[in-house]
Motif scaffolding. Structure first.
Motif, PDB file in Angstrom:
ATOM      1  N   GLU A 257      18.769  17.989  -5.065  1.00 17.94           N
ATOM      2  CA  GLU A 257      19.836  16.830  -5.307  1.00 17.94           C
ATOM      3  C   GLU A 257      19.790  15.970  -4.019  1.00 17.94           C
ATOM      4  OE1 GLU A 257      23.281  18.031  -7.146  1.00 17.94           O
ATOM      5  OE2 GLU A 257      22.255  18.621  -8.979  1.00 17.94           O
ATOM      6  N   LEU A 258      20.110  16.962  -2.653  1.00 20.11           N
ATOM      7  CA  LEU A 258      20.081  16.247  -1.654  1.00 20.11           C
ATOM      8  C   LEU A 258      18.919  15.684  -0.986  1.00 20.11           C
ATOM      9  CD1 LEU A 258      22.514  19.285   0.039  1.00 20.11           C
ATOM     10  CD2 LEU A 258      23.185  16.598  -0.924  1.00 20.11           C
ATOM     11  N   TYR A 259      17.696  16.407  -1.204  1.00 17.84           N
ATOM     12  CA  TYR A 259      16.373  15.972  -0.680  1.00 17.84           C
ATOM     13  C   TYR A 259      16.047  14.554  -1.378  1.00 17.84           C
ATOM     14  CZ  TYR A 259      15.536  20.256   1.934  1.00 17.84           C
ATOM     15  OH  TYR A 259      15.474  21.254   2.951  1.00 17.84           O
ATOM     16  N   ASP A 260      16.352  14.403  -2.792  1.00 18.88           N
ATOM     17  CA  ASP A 260      16.113  13.370  -3.667  1.00 18.88           C
ATOM     18  C   ASP A 260      16.817  12.151  -2.928  1.00 18.88           C
ATOM     19  OD1 ASP A 260      14.532  14.658  -5.378  1.00 18.88           O
ATOM     20  OD2 ASP A 260      16.149  14.745  -7.034  1.00 18.88           O
ATOM     21  N   ARG A 261      18.085  12.365  -2.582  1.00 22.07           N
ATOM     22  CA  ARG A 261      18.849  11.386  -1.689  1.00 22.07           C
ATOM     23  C   ARG A 261      18.228  10.823  -0.394  1.00 22.07           C
ATOM     24  NH1 ARG A 261      24.909  13.273  -1.517  1.00 22.07           N
ATOM     25  NH2 ARG A 261      24.855  11.710   0.147  1.00 22.07           N
ATOM     26  N   LEU A 262      17.284  11.897   0.220  1.00 22.33           N
ATOM     27  CA  LEU A 262      16.601  11.290   1.408  1.00 22.33           C
ATOM     28  C   LEU A 262      15.498  10.907   1.220  1.00 22.33           C
ATOM     29  CD1 LEU A 262      17.730  14.582   3.570  1.00 22.33           C
ATOM     30  CD2 LEU A 262      18.049  12.199   3.924  1.00 22.33           C
ATOM     31  N   LEU A 263      14.673  10.729  -0.163  1.00 26.77           N
ATOM     32  CA  LEU A 263      13.260  10.067  -0.178  1.00 26.77           C
ATOM     33  C   LEU A 263      13.181   9.137   0.579  1.00 26.77           C
ATOM     34  CD1 LEU A 263      12.515  11.179  -4.030  1.00 26.77           C
ATOM     35  CD2 LEU A 263      11.352  11.883  -1.943  1.00 26.77           C
ATOM     36  N   ALA A 264      14.093   8.160   0.508  1.00 25.08           N
ATOM     37  CA  ALA A 264      13.928   6.805   0.703  1.00 25.08           C
ATOM     38  C   ALA A 264      13.661   6.669   2.361  1.00 25.08           C
ATOM     39  CB  ALA A 264      14.997   5.939   0.406  1.00 25.08           C
ATOM     40  N   SER A 265      14.190   7.700   3.160  1.00 26.54           N
ATOM     41  CA  SER A 265      14.203   7.839   4.456  1.00 26.54           C
ATOM     42  C   SER A 265      12.835   8.093   5.075  1.00 26.54           C
ATOM     43  CB  SER A 265      15.008   8.861   4.980  1.00 26.54           C
ATOM     44  OG  SER A 265      14.628   9.191   6.286  1.00 26.54           O
ATOM     45  N   GLU A 266      12.244   7.066   5.698  1.00 26.44           N
ATOM     46  CA  GLU A 266      10.922   7.026   6.259  1.00 26.44           C
ATOM     47  C   GLU A 266      10.875   8.144   7.404  1.00 26.44           C
ATOM     48  OE1 GLU A 266       9.160   3.493   7.720  1.00 26.44           O
ATOM     49  OE2 GLU A 266       9.954   2.344   5.996  1.00 26.44           O
ATOM     50  N   ARG A 267      11.812   8.324   7.921  1.00 29.27           N
ATOM     51  CA  ARG A 267      11.797   9.375   9.243  1.00 29.27           C
ATOM     52  C   ARG A 267      11.550  10.824   8.534  1.00 29.27           C
ATOM     53  NH1 ARG A 267      16.982  10.816  12.886  1.00 29.27           N
ATOM     54  NH2 ARG A 267      16.121  12.603  14.158  1.00 29.27           N
ATOM     55  N   TYR A 268      11.879  11.349   7.410  1.00 33.49           N
ATOM     56  CA  TYR A 268      12.006  12.497   6.731  1.00 33.49           C
ATOM     57  C   TYR A 268      10.962  12.595   5.653  1.00 33.49           C
ATOM     58  CZ  TYR A 268      15.906  13.757   9.285  1.00 33.49           C
ATOM     59  OH  TYR A 268      17.021  14.405  10.418  1.00 33.49           O
ATOM     60  N   ALA A 269      10.220  11.215   5.327  1.00 35.94           N
ATOM     61  CA  ALA A 269       9.370  11.465   4.167  1.00 35.94           C
ATOM     62  C   ALA A 269       8.271  12.655   3.930  1.00 35.94           C
ATOM     63  CB  ALA A 269       8.359  10.162   4.031  1.00 35.94           C
ATOM     64  N   PRO A 270       7.732  12.942   5.074  1.00 36.45           N
ATOM     65  CA  PRO A 270       6.709  14.145   4.671  1.00 36.45           C
ATOM     66  C   PRO A 270       7.629  15.547   4.615  1.00 36.45           C
ATOM     67  CG  PRO A 270       5.883  12.895   6.567  1.00 36.45           C
ATOM     68  CD  PRO A 270       7.164  12.381   6.281  1.00 36.45           C
ATOM     69  N   LEU A 271       8.589  15.641   5.402  1.00 30.49           N
ATOM     70  CA  LEU A 271       9.297  16.733   5.337  1.00 30.49           C
ATOM     71  C   LEU A 271       9.992  16.860   3.818  1.00 30.49           C
ATOM     72  CD1 LEU A 271      10.652  17.232   8.872  1.00 30.49           C
ATOM     73  CD2 LEU A 271       8.686  18.608   7.531  1.00 30.49           C
ATOM     74  N   VAL A 272      10.486  15.787   3.575  1.00 26.04           N
ATOM     75  CA  VAL A 272      11.327  15.820   2.004  1.00 26.04           C
ATOM     76  C   VAL A 272      10.574  16.121   1.311  1.00 26.04           C
ATOM     77  CG1 VAL A 272      12.654  14.333   0.663  1.00 26.04           C
ATOM     78  CG2 VAL A 272      13.098  14.230   3.135  1.00 26.04           C
TER      79      VAL A 272
END
Length: 118
Positions: free
Chosen positions: A22-37
């Protein structure tokens, strides 16, 4: 975003993959973390035995960073677990590709011009 990413990692580490997802889903829009997420989402989904979705997450990670060895290994391991060896071969051919022998400086430069992963 940094704090949210770190908290999600902790939840995944302590065996709470659904909360982490659920937390990673919230970070999907973040370009900074895209590959890691995408990679971490795959780990969560695998832990939840949602293998088809995990495969999709690993594919997304590779789409963002085609040279991600961690995403490639995770995708290949999942494909093997799903008894899909041809999928493994396809992934390796697509993302690892044939490597040239880099005996001299000219070979290394040629590989870079073709956009191959180092």
């Amino acid at each position: 975003d940094d704090l949210l990413y770190e908290v999600a990692k902790v939840y995944l580490t302590v065996g709470r993959p659904l909360v982490a997802l659920e937390l990673y889903d919230r970070l999907l829009a973040s370009e900074r973390y895209a590959p890691l997420v995408h990679l971490k989402r795959g780990e969560c989904l695998r832990a939840l035995r949602r293998d088809a979705e995990a495969a999709s997450a690993y594919s997304s990670a590779l789409a963002v960073d085609a040279c991600s060895q961690e995403a490639l290994v995770a995708a290949c391991c999942l494909s093997l677990r799903r008894r899909k060896p041809r999928e493994v071969l396809s992934l390796l051919e697509l993302h690892a590709g044939p490597r040239q022998h880099r005996g001299d400086a000219g070979d290394a430069g040629d590989a870079d011009l073709r956009g191959e992963c180092p």
